[in-house]
Scaffold this motif. Structure first.
Motif, PDB file in Angstrom:
ATOM      1  N   PHE A  36      -6.931   5.578  -4.541  1.00  0.00           N
ATOM      2  CA  PHE A  36      -7.146   6.094  -3.187  1.00  0.00           C
ATOM      3  C   PHE A  36      -8.600   5.892  -2.766  1.00  0.00           C
ATOM      4  O   PHE A  36      -8.887   5.497  -1.629  1.00  0.00           O
ATOM      5  CB  PHE A  36      -6.779   7.579  -3.162  1.00  0.00           C
ATOM      6  N   PRO A  64      -0.526   5.649  -3.369  1.00  0.00           N
ATOM      7  CA  PRO A  64      -1.895   5.890  -2.890  1.00  0.00           C
ATOM      8  C   PRO A  64      -2.170   5.281  -1.515  1.00  0.00           C
ATOM      9  O   PRO A  64      -2.979   5.815  -0.755  1.00  0.00           O
ATOM     10  CB  PRO A  64      -2.770   5.259  -3.975  1.00  0.00           C
ATOM     11  N   ARG A  68      -3.602   7.196   1.668  1.00  0.00           N
ATOM     12  CA  ARG A  68      -4.742   6.700   2.443  1.00  0.00           C
ATOM     13  C   ARG A  68      -4.417   6.669   3.927  1.00  0.00           C
ATOM     14  O   ARG A  68      -5.247   7.017   4.772  1.00  0.00           O
ATOM     15  CB  ARG A  68      -5.114   5.289   1.971  1.00  0.00           C
ATOM     16  N   TRP A  78      -7.992  13.477  -0.570  1.00  0.00           N
ATOM     17  CA  TRP A  78      -6.949  13.098  -1.514  1.00  0.00           C
ATOM     18  C   TRP A  78      -6.060  14.242  -1.965  1.00  0.00           C
ATOM     19  O   TRP A  78      -4.827  14.104  -1.934  1.00  0.00           O
ATOM     20  CB  TRP A  78      -7.552  12.410  -2.740  1.00  0.00           C
TER      21      TRP A  78
END
Length: 360
Positions: A36, A64, A68, A78
């Protein structure tokens, strides 16, 4: 999870008694966070003797990347973005599994099958920043469209599945057997379906190795992916051997090699039982091919429980065992208690003699 976090000691991912998002951002979630933040390395990190070290290439990109995207839209970091994507995918997986199960069962029985999946002992992983929930969603969708003969709709699901979790090899085997069986049946198999099915088969075969090829292309190392995957086990990949080694470790050299053979025999008997036969041939083939895949490549350890989640079609078989509400509610209660066991046993960090820890 919150109760386990309350009792958590200091770990590599945070201090004592972490908050919920910090607590679930452990083990694989930490690797997804690295992707990420910074993507994948262009070279495989190695120690002095050339052995690959654990790195991001063992983890697939769709999860990921979705986090994002959510982060770019909402500004979330995150921990929150990863948890939201995982939980939303878990809900999507449950709904997709319900649609899939209705191909073989009444709505009520299909719903009980979904309940067994959602309450399975390792189902708390569906809310943590791992790719399991996303992989199950794409797998359920791909299987549903395959069973319905909608091969073009199954194609993008297979592509996304193979870029989310390593499940392409057993799925390609399912597609091949599905097409062969359909070809042998004395039923119409229009040319357009033959073309679509062939494209799906070829795409499944290619995508089964796509991530391996991408890792090779980016790093310039042909064995980048396999070297990375085996970095955690500390030895080269030898098909089937880890299960025999695990058997020897458990019960000694005399009976240890018998354990994998016994496991295969019991699995074959169960897959041929009355309840499992009711889930349909394609779902039975998937379970058999996935079990064979795990037997070939998996190194048995504490994460093995989590690797069983793609066997979710067996949740419908469990619902077929009995229509008794006492039986079905007893299963849910048992699963709930085992969830507590799984979280408390494996989600807590505790170092073991090798200097590592049991990963969930």
């Amino acid at each position: 999870m919150l109760g386990a976090a309350w009792h958590a000691e200091e770990s590599p991912w945070g201090g004592r008694q972490p908050d919920y998002l910090t607590f679930i951002d452990r083990w694989d979630a930490g690797w997804y966070e690295r992707i990420f933040d910074g993507g994948y390395p262009t070279t495989i990190p190695r120690n002095e003797n050339g052995t690959a070290q654990p790195n991001q290439w063992a983890f697939y990109p769709v999860f990921p990347l979705l986090a994002r995207g959510l982060s770019a839209i909402t500004g979330l970091g995150w921990p929150a973005a990863g948890a939201i994507v995982a939980t939303a995918a878990g809900l999507g997986a449950a709904l997709m599994i319900y649609v899939l199960f209705k191909n073989f069962a009444s709505p009520g029985t299909a719903l009980w099958g979904v309940a067994f999946f959602a309450m399975f002992p390792i189902s708390p992983v569906l809310q943590v920043p791992y790719a399991e929930s996303l992989g199950v969603f794409f797998l359920a969708a791909a299987l549903h469209f395959l069973i319905r003969g909608n091969y073009w709709a199954s194609l993008p699901m297979v592509v996304l599945l193979c870029l989310s979790r390593p499940a392409g090899v057993p799925f390609a085997a399912v597609v091949l057997l599905h097409l062969l069986l359909r070809w042998q049946k004395r039923q119409p198999f229009p040319a357009r379906d033959v073309v679509a099915g062939t494209v799906l088969l070829l795409a499944s075969g290619v995508m089964a190795f796509a991530w391996m090829l991408i890792a090779w292309w980016v790093t310039g190392e042909r064995t980048a992916y396999t070297d990375t995957e085996t970095a955690w086990r500390g030895s080269e990949l030898v098909l089937f051997k880890p299960w025999f080694d695990a058997g020897v470790d458990l019960v000694g050299p005399l009976w240890g090699p018998v354990l994998p053979v016994l496991f295969v025999g019991l699995a074959a008997l169960y897959l041929n039982s009355r309840a499992v036969r009711l889930i349909g041939l394609e779902l039975r083939i998937w379970c058999a091919m996935y079990m064979l895949y795990l037997l070939a490549v998996l190194h048995p350890q504490s994460s093995t429980f989590r690797m069983l989640l793609p066997l979710f079609p067996l949740a419908l078989a469990a619902a077929f065992i009995s229509r008794s509400r006492a039986y079905r509610w007893s299963v849910l209660v048992m699963f709930t208690l085992l969830q507590v066991v799984w979280v408390v046993w494996l989600w807590q960090f505790s170092a073991i003699s090798t200097g590592q820890a049991w990963p969930p």
